[in-house]
Scaffold this active site. Sequence first.
Site, PDB file in Angstrom:
ATOM      1  N   CYS A  92      -5.100  21.960  -3.263  1.00 40.81           N
ATOM      2  CA  CYS A  92      -5.026  21.924  -4.723  1.00 40.81           C
ATOM      3  C   CYS A  92      -6.408  22.064  -5.358  1.00 40.81           C
ATOM      4  O   CYS A  92      -6.560  22.720  -6.388  1.00 40.81           O
ATOM      5  CB  CYS A  92      -4.370  20.618  -5.173  1.00 40.81           C
ATOM      6  N   CYS A 189       1.146  13.839  -4.976  1.00 42.79           N
ATOM      7  CA  CYS A 189       1.580  13.651  -6.359  1.00 42.79           C
ATOM      8  C   CYS A 189       2.956  14.229  -6.645  1.00 42.79           C
ATOM      9  O   CYS A 189       3.680  13.722  -7.513  1.00 42.79           O
ATOM     10  CB  CYS A 189       0.544  14.223  -7.320  1.00 42.79           C
TER      11      CYS A 189
END
Length: 346
Positions: A92, A189
């Site tokens: 990410c 997440c």
Amino acid sequence: MTIAVAVSGGMDSLLSLVLMKEQGHDVMAVHGHFLPENPDWERVTNGLTEACKVLGVPFHAVDLHHQFDELVVAPFVRDYRAGLTPNPCALCNPLMKFGILFDAICELGADSIATGHYVSMEDRPDTGRMLVRGADLSKDQSYFLSLVSIDKLRHAWFPLATTLKKDVLAILDAHGLTPPIPSESQEICFVPRDDYQAFLLEHGDMPGPGPVRLADGTVVGRHQGLWRHTQGQRRGLGIAWKEALYVIDKDIPNNALVVGPKNELESPGCVAGQVNLMVEPTQWPETVMLQTRYRQRAKPSHYAYDGEKLTFHFIEPHTRPTPGQVAAVYDESGAVLGGGVIERSL
């Protein structure tokens, strides 16, 4: 120069915004909405809007959930299906936070980005500005930034470089600020309740059962999918044996899980691809410090670089690295020399 502070809604990024403002920088706050159908979206944006009003800084929210799904979530599912154990946070950072989000903040008029990572950037006489471990070693996140290009990092600010995690909430409270998400973020997440197996079953056609065998080929049981296991795992194998067994490897072509006693977990080295060099290997010391898991002490290693892949030869006993995880390379001072994605053990 305008600096965009990436604010997630958590305490660390909010404190980063406070510190950058206090240091006199011209700042804006930017929230990247990465998760689709996130029930906290409205609460987070409202909370950040109010916090920015208190601080007197402009706030922007950008919806990037389609890009996040394509660049981070889909590869996560694909890698698990292929028998790997990916690290989505490390992916990410170069693709989203210092990629798509960085491009978005530039379009908003900012020149650089600040984040809530516990790392530092330091000037070194021989190599220039370098990524270095943060002061709070228990929260240091340089491992997760080792795949980000050094050019992008040299346009970044890390206000928490010298901050201790235990002090963050008290500092925010002294400023009359409460983060919209006061608790620590979950491990991944986008995976609800940290149940990655349930997530994978919902998002992909995952491979089925196969044999569990020892290195000599002796079959000792059945597994319910290689993707459910990772190297070094002991619990959850469901095998009765004369000694404790651990996951040693995955035989992908034969859909077989290879297990063995603890001594077989040691590895002499590993190979990493998708290499990101922050310093050319010709400038690396003869012995580097290699970290192949986030919660692991970096250990000394020799290395070879063929222009595409890094091969590491461990100097002291080292648990078998997990394909799909990150190999972060440091010097003795804690400066990051580069990183790559582990492909296999030697």
